[in-house]
Design a protein around this motif. Structure first.
Motif, PDB file in Angstrom:
ATOM      1  N   LYS A 169       0.934  -1.242   0.052  1.00 13.48           N
ATOM      2  CA  LYS A 169       0.050   0.096  -0.144  1.00 13.48           C
ATOM      3  C   LYS A 169       0.856   1.277   0.213  1.00 13.48           C
ATOM      4  CE  LYS A 169      -0.308  -0.092   5.073  1.00 13.48           C
ATOM      5  NZ  LYS A 169      -1.355  -0.200   6.178  1.00 13.48           N
ATOM      6  N   TYR A 208      -5.280  -3.114   0.598  1.00 12.27           N
ATOM      7  CA  TYR A 208      -5.963  -3.327  -0.733  1.00 12.27           C
ATOM      8  C   TYR A 208      -6.160  -5.011  -0.978  1.00 12.27           C
ATOM      9  CZ  TYR A 208      -4.084   1.312  -1.705  1.00 12.27           C
ATOM     10  OH  TYR A 208      -3.958   2.891  -1.499  1.00 12.27           O
ATOM     11  N   TRP A 226      -2.639  -7.428  -7.470  1.00 14.32           N
ATOM     12  CA  TRP A 226      -3.838  -6.821  -7.298  1.00 14.32           C
ATOM     13  C   TRP A 226      -3.644  -5.497  -6.579  1.00 14.32           C
ATOM     14  CZ3 TRP A 226      -9.000  -6.929  -8.098  1.00 14.32           C
ATOM     15  CH2 TRP A 226      -9.825  -6.224  -7.520  1.00 14.32           C
ATOM     16  N   CYS A 230      -4.300  -1.375  -7.263  1.00 13.12           N
ATOM     17  CA  CYS A 230      -4.749  -0.267  -6.274  1.00 13.12           C
ATOM     18  C   CYS A 230      -3.984   0.797  -6.043  1.00 13.12           C
ATOM     19  CB  CYS A 230      -5.185  -0.916  -5.093  1.00 13.12           C
ATOM     20  SG  CYS A 230      -6.320  -2.395  -5.175  1.00 13.12           S
ATOM     21  N   TYR A 233      -3.673   2.970  -9.353  1.00 10.03           N
ATOM     22  CA  TYR A 233      -4.890   3.832  -9.280  1.00 10.03           C
ATOM     23  C   TYR A 233      -4.805   4.914  -8.257  1.00 10.03           C
ATOM     24  CZ  TYR A 233      -9.991   4.626  -9.313  1.00 10.03           C
ATOM     25  OH  TYR A 233     -11.370   5.394  -9.214  1.00 10.03           O
ATOM     26  N   PRO A 240      -8.217   5.238  -3.531  1.00 11.63           N
ATOM     27  CA  PRO A 240      -8.083   3.985  -3.978  1.00 11.63           C
ATOM     28  C   PRO A 240      -9.481   3.716  -4.682  1.00 11.63           C
ATOM     29  CG  PRO A 240      -8.305   4.030  -1.447  1.00 11.63           C
ATOM     30  CD  PRO A 240      -8.433   5.368  -1.918  1.00 11.63           C
ATOM     31  N   PRO A 241      -9.273   2.519  -5.451  1.00 16.62           N
ATOM     32  CA  PRO A 241     -10.286   2.379  -6.534  1.00 16.62           C
ATOM     33  C   PRO A 241     -11.745   1.702  -6.086  1.00 16.62           C
ATOM     34  CG  PRO A 241      -8.667   0.512  -6.738  1.00 16.62           C
ATOM     35  CD  PRO A 241      -8.111   1.781  -5.873  1.00 16.62           C
ATOM     36  N   GLU A 243     -12.880   2.575  -2.726  1.00 13.59           N
ATOM     37  CA  GLU A 243     -13.276   3.195  -1.517  1.00 13.59           C
ATOM     38  C   GLU A 243     -14.756   3.368  -1.585  1.00 13.59           C
ATOM     39  OE1 GLU A 243     -10.576   6.340   0.505  1.00 13.59           O
ATOM     40  OE2 GLU A 243     -11.885   7.545  -0.866  1.00 13.59           O
ATOM     41  N   THR A 250     -17.228  -1.600   0.435  1.00 16.68           N
ATOM     42  CA  THR A 250     -16.018  -1.672  -0.196  1.00 16.68           C
ATOM     43  C   THR A 250     -15.748  -3.256  -0.593  1.00 16.68           C
ATOM     44  OG1 THR A 250     -14.898   0.185   0.896  1.00 16.68           O
ATOM     45  CG2 THR A 250     -13.419  -1.415  -0.008  1.00 16.68           C
ATOM     46  N   ILE A 254     -15.297  -4.885  -4.218  1.00 19.75           N
ATOM     47  CA  ILE A 254     -14.188  -5.598  -4.722  1.00 19.75           C
ATOM     48  C   ILE A 254     -14.443  -6.971  -5.237  1.00 19.75           C
ATOM     49  CG2 ILE A 254     -12.127  -6.896  -3.598  1.00 19.75           C
ATOM     50  CD1 ILE A 254     -11.877  -4.753  -1.657  1.00 19.75           C
ATOM     51  N   TYR A 259     -15.266  -0.489 -10.271  1.00 21.98           N
ATOM     52  CA  TYR A 259     -14.661   0.531 -10.066  1.00 21.98           C
ATOM     53  C   TYR A 259     -14.727   1.457 -11.375  1.00 21.98           C
ATOM     54  CZ  TYR A 259     -10.915  -1.929 -12.784  1.00 21.98           C
ATOM     55  OH  TYR A 259     -10.114  -2.366 -13.576  1.00 21.98           O
ATOM     56  N   LEU A 277      -6.025  -5.318 -12.015  1.00 22.72           N
ATOM     57  CA  LEU A 277      -7.141  -5.462 -11.194  1.00 22.72           C
ATOM     58  C   LEU A 277      -7.933  -6.547 -11.741  1.00 22.72           C
ATOM     59  CD1 LEU A 277      -8.099  -1.805  -9.920  1.00 22.72           C
ATOM     60  CD2 LEU A 277      -6.999  -3.709  -8.889  1.00 22.72           C
TER      61      LEU A 277
END
Ligand code: ADP
Length: 317
Positions: A169, A208, A226, A230, A233, A240-241, A243, A250, A254, A259, A277
């Motif tokens: 992250k 993530y 993955w 994130c 992005y 984040p994608p 969020e 969330t 996912i 997204y 992703l």
């Protein structure tokens, strides 16, 4: 039989919880100016606070003899009351100490005293990409190429060592004074014991989190790919994608792979995000494939970045 290397530090036992200090160790930590590794007779002077995590406080530590500056992660034993908390620290040390790469925070040593466990690391004085993004909101594509390349190279090394990081992250992408990225925090990492092994659980919550981890279907190295999607992005878009205002929502997004990439993101960048992703881990690109992706050749890829990037967009000439 290979004999143990001569200077191996004694194994950490994380003994005692110092009930006498409960409530007080943080204050002791705050006051104490010197930290001593009795095993090697190394004395460190405690400097500024670099950051706080779930368990650790991280300070700048200077070795009085060599004057070298390190980051010292100090974990108060009074906070390590449950067996799994101790196990987490021991695993982090066990995995991290074997890693050595220019894009992974260097592990120097570890020791303990009655109050704390200390992990001595390479110091990344420019904090993390979280701090950069907080100030900048979003980054330019050349910067994203630069940081992604460091991330892929560091991660390729980690995977070659059969380690899955599992918590990549922005906050774990630290920066040194040359703006080089260093992957940090192996608290959720795991070693792959045999080829094709699927891990079923993570002891903690990755930021993530990949869908296969969330659904406990069995996961492996692809969970890190993955997280890279994130991260990429988030650097381009500023958040984040997946969020939303609740973790539950969330997780629904996912699982549904839902997204939205805003139109200002160029086609090559959008395409790479989509590949990273991919809902099915088998469909995500390998690390080598990522580096040869069109995104990296579609525009400027800086060799260096100035520290002024922490506050304002670079001007490339
Ligand atoms: P925890 O395992 O308790 O979550 P972290 O590893 O996240 O602790 O460290 C806490 C904070 O300390 C990080 O968010 C980061 O800001 C800072 N930090 C950690 N390692 C370093 C380092 N090597 N150099 C500079 N700062 C660091």
């Amino acid at each position: 039989r290979t004999p143990p290397p001569p200077k191996q530090p004694p194994p950490l036992i994380i003994s005692g919880n110092n009930p006498g200090f409960i409530g007080a160790p943080d204050q002791r930590q705050e006051r104490c100016q010197y930290i001593i590794n009795e095993g090697t007779s190394t004395t460190y002077i405690k400097g500024r606070l670099l950051g706080k995590g779930g368990f650790a406080k991280c300070y700048e530590l200077t070795d009085v003899k060599t004057k070298k500056v390190y980051a010292g992660k100090i974990i108060s034993k009074s906070r390590l009351t449950k067996p799994h908390q101790k196990e987490k620290i021991l695993r982090e040390i066990e995995l991290h100490k074997s890693l050595k790469h220019r894009h992974v925070v260097a592990f120097h040593s570890y020791f303990e005293d009655n109050e704390n466990v200390y992990i001595i690391l390479e110091c990344c004085s420019m904090k993390s990409l979280v701090h950069v993004l907080k100030c900048r909101k979003s980054l330019t594509e050349p910067e994203v190429r630069y940081f992604m390349r460091h991330l892929v190279e560091g991660c390729r090394y980690i995977h070659q060592q059969r380690v899955i990081h599992r918590d990549l992250k922005l906050g774990n992408m630290l920066l040194n004074d040359k703006m080089q990225t260093k992957i940090a925090d192996f608290g959720l990492a795991t070693r792959v014991e045999y080829e094709g092994e699927k891990k079923m659980t993570v002891c903690g919550t990755p930021n993530y989190i990949a869908p296969e981890v969330l659904q406990k279907k069995g996961h492996s190295y692809e969970a890190d790919i993955w997280a890279m999607g994130c991260i990429m992005y988030a650097m381009l878009v500023g958040k984040p994608p997946f969020e939303t205002s609740t973790l539950k929502e969330t997780y629904v997004r996912i699982t549904a792979n839902k997204y939205f990439v805003p139109p200002h993101v160029t086609r090559p960048a959008r395409n790479l995000i989509t590949k990273l992703l991919a809902a099915d881990p088998q469909n995500r690109p390998t690390l080598d494939k990522i580096l040869s992706d069109e995104f990296f050749a579609s525009g400027h890829l800086p060799k260096n970045l100035s520290i002024s990037c922490c506050e304002s967009p670079p001007k490339f000439t």
